[in-house]
Design an enzyme around this catalytic site. Sequence first.
Site, PDB file in Angstrom:
ATOM      1  N   CYS A 274       0.818  -1.224   0.000  1.00 10.32           N
ATOM      2  CA  CYS A 274       0.000   0.000   0.000  1.00 10.32           C
ATOM      3  C   CYS A 274       0.849   1.271   0.000  1.00 10.32           C
ATOM      4  O   CYS A 274       0.640   2.184  -0.804  1.00 10.32           O
ATOM      5  CB  CYS A 274      -0.978  -0.017   1.169  1.00 10.32           C
ATOM      6  SG  CYS A 274      -0.230   0.052   2.816  1.00 10.32           S
ATOM      7  N   HIS A 335      -2.584   1.223   6.775  1.00  9.47           N
ATOM      8  CA  HIS A 335      -2.910   1.195   5.350  1.00  9.47           C
ATOM      9  C   HIS A 335      -2.994   2.624   4.825  1.00  9.47           C
ATOM     10  O   HIS A 335      -3.340   3.560   5.561  1.00  9.47           O
ATOM     11  CB  HIS A 335      -4.260   0.480   5.137  1.00  9.47           C
ATOM     12  CG  HIS A 335      -4.568   0.189   3.697  1.00  9.47           C
ATOM     13  ND1 HIS A 335      -3.782  -0.627   2.909  1.00  9.47           N
ATOM     14  CD2 HIS A 335      -5.603   0.615   2.897  1.00  9.47           C
ATOM     15  CE1 HIS A 335      -4.318  -0.714   1.705  1.00  9.47           C
ATOM     16  NE2 HIS A 335      -5.420   0.032   1.666  1.00  9.47           N
ATOM     17  N   HIS A 347      -5.692   2.057  -4.268  1.00  8.44           N
ATOM     18  CA  HIS A 347      -4.822   1.502  -3.234  1.00  8.44           C
ATOM     19  C   HIS A 347      -4.402   0.096  -3.622  1.00  8.44           C
ATOM     20  O   HIS A 347      -4.958  -0.521  -4.541  1.00  8.44           O
ATOM     21  CB  HIS A 347      -5.512   1.513  -1.868  1.00  8.44           C
ATOM     22  CG  HIS A 347      -6.748   0.669  -1.794  1.00  8.44           C
ATOM     23  ND1 HIS A 347      -7.083  -0.090  -0.693  1.00  8.44           N
ATOM     24  CD2 HIS A 347      -7.762   0.462  -2.690  1.00  8.44           C
ATOM     25  CE1 HIS A 347      -8.237  -0.697  -0.902  1.00  8.44           C
ATOM     26  NE2 HIS A 347      -8.671  -0.389  -2.097  1.00  8.44           N
TER      27      HIS A 347
END
Length: 396
Positions: A274, A335, A347
């Site tokens: 990520c 994240h 993402h």
Amino acid sequence: MKKSLLTGLFCILSLFAINAQNADIQAIINEVKSEFAPDKRVCVYDINLVQAENDPVLKGEISDNNIHNILISKIKQVSPEIKDSVRVLPDSSLGNEYWGFVHLSLIIVRVAPNYRAEICTQALMGTPVKILEKKNGWLHIQTPDGYIGWTSTDDIRRMNELDRKAYNSLPKLVVTAYNDFVYEKPNDKSKLVSDVIMGNILVQGNKTKSASKKFYAVTLPDGRKGYISTKSVIPYAAWQKSIVLTGESIVSRAEKFIGLPYVWGGTSSRGLDCSGLSKTTYFMHGIILPRDASQQYRIGKEIDTTNGFENLKAGDLLFFGRKNESDPSKPSIIHVAIYIGNQKYIHASGQVRINSFDPDSEDFDAYNRNRYIGAKRILGTQMKSCQRIFEHPWYN
């Protein structure tokens, strides 16, 4: 009898004094770590206090000479006789040749010097690295974003500061293709010299009669020479001038990675995690972000999304994790995504994909909506921990 009691009392008092002094020293060790080296990912700070006869001794290692000087200066105020046996990295065995440039399309970096250790990041060809030490065929290195780890690629050519600057002064090419190859001759039928991937930086060779208009002559960081298609690269100076840094350009670049697999520790066009997606996207715009999502959360301008996402702009970073009820300013960030607009974001989750905050959207991601923490804006902000590659001292 009286003499024995006095001797015993003196020993007890001396022990109390030593323990009190050691407690003060340990407090300073902890204080300096908390203030100057709280993140072990970007600073080695492993300091231990031991007692040798009557004198305290500092042992361990540290990767920042300035922090080491601060530590010793503070401790000497309470213990002038302290013996400093701390190993300051880069290790003295390297002499002044502790710089190098990654010479493979990418190298794997782990948290410890063994193949079972977790992969924490990757470093691409042409990336300058500081070599901290060499151990059992592994190199302990630091990358330009400050990240520290171990690579089994121990044949990186070492150089001193002057050599590093001389290398940086050479004309360069930046790979813009997802992947390609460097060939022995200026045609794609000849033998391979190396593979290359997006973000690799090569030295542009002198023009020769054997080079066609379709190929550049190049030299790799370890001295290997070859040719690469002009379609796959852009001259470094032209790359710098061509960068249009807008939210839309950030999103456009990120979308080119859609469908790539999620790879833990990945920061390349072979696979991304990520924070690797946000880092690589911004790097191709000449900006060096911190490596991990939790580190990226510490930079940029906070954007208020309390009442919705209207204040967000394309290119903003979105963060997800767990809230800290006791200290809301310190959530657990695990994240990161890049905002596209209209409640959508891109993402790396399983693969690089687009999802939405909107419950009515077919791309709605309830899991990440429930763990959303906040947003930060990188564009238009000035930050010490977020530098342009063209101004970073390791690249100059």
